[in-house]
Scaffold this motif. Sequence first.
Motif, PDB file in Angstrom:
ATOM      1  N   GLU B  93       0.813  -1.208   0.000  1.00  0.00           N
ATOM      2  CA  GLU B  93       0.000   0.000   0.000  1.00  0.00           C
ATOM      3  C   GLU B  93       0.851   1.265   0.000  1.00  0.00           C
ATOM      4  O   GLU B  93       0.399   2.342  -0.357  1.00  0.00           O
ATOM      5  CB  GLU B  93      -0.931   0.003   1.222  1.00  0.00           C
ATOM      6  CG  GLU B  93      -2.190  -0.825   1.020  1.00  0.00           C
ATOM      7  CD  GLU B  93      -3.006  -0.375  -0.191  1.00  0.00           C
ATOM      8  OE1 GLU B  93      -3.342   0.810  -0.268  1.00  0.00           O
ATOM      9  OE2 GLU B  93      -3.277  -1.224  -1.065  1.00  0.00           O
ATOM     10  N   GLU B  94       2.107   1.114   0.427  1.00  0.00           N
ATOM     11  CA  GLU B  94       2.962   2.315   0.511  1.00  0.00           C
ATOM     12  C   GLU B  94       3.648   2.643  -0.812  1.00  0.00           C
ATOM     13  O   GLU B  94       4.196   3.722  -0.969  1.00  0.00           O
ATOM     14  CB  GLU B  94       4.043   2.136   1.575  1.00  0.00           C
ATOM     15  CG  GLU B  94       3.567   2.351   2.987  1.00  0.00           C
ATOM     16  CD  GLU B  94       3.227   1.037   3.653  1.00  0.00           C
ATOM     17  OE1 GLU B  94       4.128   0.202   3.764  1.00  0.00           O
ATOM     18  OE2 GLU B  94       2.061   0.840   4.028  1.00  0.00           O
ATOM     19  N   ASP B  95       3.656   1.676  -1.737  1.00  0.00           N
ATOM     20  CA  ASP B  95       4.364   1.916  -2.992  1.00  0.00           C
ATOM     21  C   ASP B  95       3.391   2.406  -4.044  1.00  0.00           C
ATOM     22  O   ASP B  95       2.655   1.614  -4.632  1.00  0.00           O
ATOM     23  CB  ASP B  95       5.022   0.617  -3.483  1.00  0.00           C
ATOM     24  CG  ASP B  95       6.030   0.111  -2.491  1.00  0.00           C
ATOM     25  OD1 ASP B  95       7.074   0.749  -2.363  1.00  0.00           O
ATOM     26  OD2 ASP B  95       5.753  -0.918  -1.846  1.00  0.00           O
ATOM     27  N   ASN B 112       5.857   5.190  -9.164  1.00  0.00           N
ATOM     28  CA  ASN B 112       6.002   6.569  -9.614  1.00  0.00           C
ATOM     29  C   ASN B 112       6.653   7.488  -8.605  1.00  0.00           C
ATOM     30  O   ASN B 112       6.478   8.690  -8.661  1.00  0.00           O
ATOM     31  CB  ASN B 112       4.655   7.126 -10.096  1.00  0.00           C
ATOM     32  CG  ASN B 112       3.710   7.366  -8.957  1.00  0.00           C
ATOM     33  OD1 ASN B 112       3.866   6.779  -7.892  1.00  0.00           O
ATOM     34  ND2 ASN B 112       2.730   8.239  -9.167  1.00  0.00           N
ATOM     35  N   ALA B 113       7.431   6.920  -7.681  1.00  0.00           N
ATOM     36  CA  ALA B 113       8.242   7.782  -6.826  1.00  0.00           C
ATOM     37  C   ALA B 113       9.508   8.106  -7.613  1.00  0.00           C
ATOM     38  O   ALA B 113      10.269   7.211  -7.977  1.00  0.00           O
ATOM     39  CB  ALA B 113       8.588   7.072  -5.530  1.00  0.00           C
ATOM     40  N   CYS B 114       9.711   9.386  -7.876  1.00  0.00           N
ATOM     41  CA  CYS B 114      10.860   9.809  -8.666  1.00  0.00           C
ATOM     42  C   CYS B 114      12.151   9.306  -8.021  1.00  0.00           C
ATOM     43  O   CYS B 114      12.298   9.339  -6.805  1.00  0.00           O
ATOM     44  CB  CYS B 114      10.871  11.333  -8.735  1.00  0.00           C
ATOM     45  SG  CYS B 114      12.269  12.008  -9.620  1.00  0.00           S
ATOM     46  N   THR B 115      13.060   8.822  -8.853  1.00  0.00           N
ATOM     47  CA  THR B 115      14.305   8.290  -8.299  1.00  0.00           C
ATOM     48  C   THR B 115      15.258   9.394  -7.885  1.00  0.00           C
ATOM     49  O   THR B 115      16.353   9.126  -7.440  1.00  0.00           O
ATOM     50  CB  THR B 115      15.004   7.359  -9.302  1.00  0.00           C
ATOM     51  OG1 THR B 115      15.155   8.064 -10.534  1.00  0.00           O
ATOM     52  CG2 THR B 115      14.193   6.109  -9.546  1.00  0.00           C
ATOM     53  N   HIS B 116      14.839  10.627  -8.028  1.00  0.00           N
ATOM     54  CA  HIS B 116      15.673  11.706  -7.509  1.00  0.00           C
ATOM     55  C   HIS B 116      15.350  11.938  -6.037  1.00  0.00           C
ATOM     56  O   HIS B 116      16.110  11.534  -5.178  1.00  0.00           O
ATOM     57  CB  HIS B 116      15.461  12.987  -8.336  1.00  0.00           C
ATOM     58  CG  HIS B 116      16.262  14.144  -7.847  1.00  0.00           C
ATOM     59  ND1 HIS B 116      15.719  15.389  -7.673  1.00  0.00           N
ATOM     60  CD2 HIS B 116      17.552  14.232  -7.476  1.00  0.00           C
ATOM     61  CE1 HIS B 116      16.667  16.208  -7.222  1.00  0.00           C
ATOM     62  NE2 HIS B 116      17.785  15.531  -7.093  1.00  0.00           N
ATOM     63  N   LEU B 117      14.208  12.522  -5.751  1.00  0.00           N
ATOM     64  CA  LEU B 117      13.859  12.752  -4.346  1.00  0.00           C
ATOM     65  C   LEU B 117      12.431  12.327  -4.027  1.00  0.00           C
ATOM     66  O   LEU B 117      11.779  12.932  -3.177  1.00  0.00           O
ATOM     67  CB  LEU B 117      14.076  14.226  -3.978  1.00  0.00           C
ATOM     68  CG  LEU B 117      15.537  14.687  -3.902  1.00  0.00           C
ATOM     69  CD1 LEU B 117      15.614  16.188  -3.657  1.00  0.00           C
ATOM     70  CD2 LEU B 117      16.295  13.955  -2.813  1.00  0.00           C
ATOM     71  N   MET B 118      11.945  11.304  -4.717  1.00  0.00           N
ATOM     72  CA  MET B 118      10.693  10.652  -4.362  1.00  0.00           C
ATOM     73  C   MET B 118       9.412  11.432  -4.636  1.00  0.00           C
ATOM     74  O   MET B 118       8.344  11.059  -4.148  1.00  0.00           O
ATOM     75  CB  MET B 118      10.680  10.243  -2.876  1.00  0.00           C
ATOM     76  CG  MET B 118      11.901   9.489  -2.420  1.00  0.00           C
ATOM     77  SD  MET B 118      11.836   7.789  -2.926  1.00  0.00           S
ATOM     78  CE  MET B 118      10.682   7.130  -1.747  1.00  0.00           C
TER      79      MET B 118
END
Lengths: 66, 177
Positions: B93-95, B112-118
């Motif tokens: 659920e957190e992803d 879809n958490a950006c690999t830069h700063l989420m």
Amino acid sequence: MGKKICWIIIFITLAMNVVMLQFTVHSYLGRESNQVYVYSGVAVISGMSTVITYLIWRKKEYNENA
Amino acid sequence: MNDKKYTKRNQSNSNSDMVNLVNNLDQKTDLKYNRRAFLKTAAGASVALGVATLPLSVRTLVGAFEDDSDHVEIVKLSELPKGSSVKFNYPTEEDSALLVHTKSGELKAYNNACTHLMCPVFYEEKEEVLLCPCHKGYFDLNNGQPIAGPPQRELPLIEVEVINGVVYAVDRKYRHG
Ligand code: FES
């Protein structure tokens, strides 16, 4: 095994472990479990050779003076 | 004090107290002890680095038993027209993740958490890219690779399957393409 060889081996294993740690972290973050095991296995073996080499060196170094 | 006397006084094992004060500074043994300490430090560092890789192995081993390949229903395909996207969560659920139905009719899903700063990444319909608004990061829609901006790593790819008109998420890959 001469003392000089011990020195060389210890520094090679040290360099290897620096690289292995970097590789392990990298494959851990990439979730490539097989590679994690391989790299960390290599690192542990190389660490053990360091210990053995160190013991050999110590024996030579301190026997000389006794 | 004349020069001659001075030299004599400085020889080791002289009776002069001032000389004997520094007698313990013998360069040769000093060097030897330093060299020993140096080698011990190097050996210790090598072992420490080797051991430091172990927690990662253990965590991978533990993680390997967690099964995250369950089928998770995302959406009915008929509710997702071409050129639109929908958010879902996978594998936990957190992803948060994004499923895109491209204009050419393909299904693409990534965490879809950006690999830069989420920051959350959006589907930009006009140019068919994934856009992170935080620092203007762009990802290729076809393979999740960063194409512009600060992100350096690709987005984790989620494999999808369509069964009876319903899209399911089935697996996740961190490194791909
Ligand atoms: S968080 Fe996405 S570009 Fe910085």
